[in-house]
Design a protein around this motif. Sequence first.
Motif, PDB file in Angstrom:
ATOM      1  N   ARG A   1       0.827  -1.208   0.000  1.00 43.21           N
ATOM      2  CA  ARG A   1       0.000   0.000   0.000  1.00 43.21           C
ATOM      3  C   ARG A   1       0.866   1.264   0.000  1.00 43.21           C
ATOM      4  O   ARG A   1       0.632   2.202  -0.763  1.00 43.21           O
ATOM      5  CB  ARG A   1      -0.940  -0.010   1.203  1.00 43.21           C
ATOM      6  CG  ARG A   1      -1.917   1.142   1.261  1.00 43.21           C
ATOM      7  CD  ARG A   1      -2.852   1.019   2.451  1.00 43.21           C
ATOM      8  NE  ARG A   1      -3.720  -0.146   2.325  1.00 43.21           N
ATOM      9  CZ  ARG A   1      -3.656  -1.240   3.079  1.00 43.21           C
ATOM     10  NH1 ARG A   1      -2.774  -1.338   4.045  1.00 43.21           N
ATOM     11  NH2 ARG A   1      -4.477  -2.240   2.885  1.00 43.21           N
ATOM     12  N   GLU A   2       1.898   1.273   0.854  1.00 40.24           N
ATOM     13  CA  GLU A   2       2.776   2.451   0.946  1.00 40.24           C
ATOM     14  C   GLU A   2       3.528   2.688  -0.356  1.00 40.24           C
ATOM     15  O   GLU A   2       3.689   3.823  -0.783  1.00 40.24           O
ATOM     16  CB  GLU A   2       3.743   2.309   2.123  1.00 40.24           C
ATOM     17  CG  GLU A   2       3.065   2.391   3.476  1.00 40.24           C
ATOM     18  CD  GLU A   2       2.244   3.660   3.664  1.00 40.24           C
ATOM     19  OE1 GLU A   2       2.731   4.766   3.328  1.00 40.24           O
ATOM     20  OE2 GLU A   2       1.104   3.555   4.145  1.00 40.24           O
TER      21      GLU A   2
ATOM     22  N   GLY B   1       1.867   7.645  -6.346  1.00 41.48           N
ATOM     23  CA  GLY B   1       0.798   8.581  -6.640  1.00 41.48           C
ATOM     24  C   GLY B   1      -0.561   7.934  -6.891  1.00 41.48           C
ATOM     25  O   GLY B   1      -1.498   8.613  -7.292  1.00 41.48           O
ATOM     26  N   ILE B   2      -0.674   6.659  -6.663  1.00 39.78           N
ATOM     27  CA  ILE B   2      -1.962   5.980  -6.824  1.00 39.78           C
ATOM     28  C   ILE B   2      -2.780   6.244  -5.570  1.00 39.78           C
ATOM     29  O   ILE B   2      -2.284   6.149  -4.459  1.00 39.78           O
ATOM     30  CB  ILE B   2      -1.754   4.473  -7.068  1.00 39.78           C
ATOM     31  CG1 ILE B   2      -0.919   4.266  -8.328  1.00 39.78           C
ATOM     32  CG2 ILE B   2      -3.096   3.761  -7.188  1.00 39.78           C
ATOM     33  CD1 ILE B   2      -0.512   2.840  -8.579  1.00 39.78           C
TER      34      ILE B   2
ATOM     35  N   HIS C   1      -6.420  -0.467  -3.918  1.00 41.13           N
ATOM     36  CA  HIS C   1      -6.973  -1.773  -3.561  1.00 41.13           C
ATOM     37  C   HIS C   1      -7.231  -2.635  -4.797  1.00 41.13           C
ATOM     38  O   HIS C   1      -6.982  -3.847  -4.771  1.00 41.13           O
ATOM     39  CB  HIS C   1      -8.242  -1.612  -2.728  1.00 41.13           C
ATOM     40  CG  HIS C   1      -7.984  -0.868  -1.465  1.00 41.13           C
ATOM     41  ND1 HIS C   1      -7.348  -1.442  -0.394  1.00 41.13           N
ATOM     42  CD2 HIS C   1      -8.219   0.416  -1.108  1.00 41.13           C
ATOM     43  CE1 HIS C   1      -7.211  -0.550   0.572  1.00 41.13           C
ATOM     44  NE2 HIS C   1      -7.741   0.584   0.158  1.00 41.13           N
ATOM     45  N   LYS C   2      -7.690  -2.014  -5.879  1.00 44.79           N
ATOM     46  CA  LYS C   2      -7.914  -2.761  -7.111  1.00 44.79           C
ATOM     47  C   LYS C   2      -6.598  -3.314  -7.644  1.00 44.79           C
ATOM     48  O   LYS C   2      -6.510  -4.472  -8.041  1.00 44.79           O
ATOM     49  CB  LYS C   2      -8.570  -1.864  -8.165  1.00 44.79           C
ATOM     50  CG  LYS C   2     -10.037  -1.598  -7.906  1.00 44.79           C
ATOM     51  CD  LYS C   2     -10.641  -0.718  -8.965  1.00 44.79           C
ATOM     52  CE  LYS C   2     -10.782  -1.481 -10.254  1.00 44.79           C
ATOM     53  NZ  LYS C   2     -11.606  -0.787 -11.250  1.00 44.79           N
ATOM     54  N   LYS C   3      -5.556  -2.482  -7.615  1.00 45.05           N
ATOM     55  CA  LYS C   3      -4.253  -2.893  -8.126  1.00 45.05           C
ATOM     56  C   LYS C   3      -3.662  -4.007  -7.259  1.00 45.05           C
ATOM     57  O   LYS C   3      -3.151  -4.996  -7.780  1.00 45.05           O
ATOM     58  CB  LYS C   3      -3.307  -1.705  -8.198  1.00 45.05           C
ATOM     59  CG  LYS C   3      -1.959  -2.036  -8.802  1.00 45.05           C
ATOM     60  CD  LYS C   3      -1.193  -0.779  -9.128  1.00 45.05           C
ATOM     61  CE  LYS C   3       0.143  -1.075  -9.774  1.00 45.05           C
ATOM     62  NZ  LYS C   3       0.056  -1.697 -11.076  1.00 45.05           N
ATOM     63  N   MET C   4      -3.729  -3.847  -5.941  1.00 45.83           N
ATOM     64  CA  MET C   4      -3.189  -4.874  -5.051  1.00 45.83           C
ATOM     65  C   MET C   4      -3.924  -6.196  -5.229  1.00 45.83           C
ATOM     66  O   MET C   4      -3.301  -7.253  -5.257  1.00 45.83           O
ATOM     67  CB  MET C   4      -3.281  -4.429  -3.586  1.00 45.83           C
ATOM     68  CG  MET C   4      -2.302  -3.350  -3.221  1.00 45.83           C
ATOM     69  SD  MET C   4      -2.231  -2.998  -1.452  1.00 45.83           S
ATOM     70  CE  MET C   4      -3.910  -2.639  -1.032  1.00 45.83           C
ATOM     71  N   GLY C   5      -5.237  -6.154  -5.341  1.00 49.76           N
ATOM     72  CA  GLY C   5      -6.020  -7.369  -5.529  1.00 49.76           C
ATOM     73  C   GLY C   5      -5.657  -8.078  -6.819  1.00 49.76           C
ATOM     74  O   GLY C   5      -5.488  -9.307  -6.848  1.00 49.76           O
TER      75      GLY C   5
END
Length: 91
Positions: A39-40, A46-47, A53-57
């Motif tokens: 997340r950090e 800059g996201i 959350h969409k990208k991490m998932g």
Amino acid sequence: MVKKAGTSASGSKSNGGGGVKKDPKEPKNSYMHYAAGRREELKEQGIKGHRIHKKMGKEWREMEDEDKKPYIDMAEEDQQRYEREIEASGD
């Protein structure tokens, strides 16, 4: 709010010493361990907002099991910690 005798407003039992007995912190699953660090990194890129959350998932779903292993190990250690703390608290 109606309080039961011997409990705090949060529902935790009092330890009799004036303080409040806190339940052990719930263990994180492997994805949560992954997301905590990632997340950090994404914020620094800059996201913002729900896009993080969409990208991490998406990344997590596409990861190979070998790449997930460190996070799975962290989750297992966290589960063991939780179980030790539960047993030590006498619940």
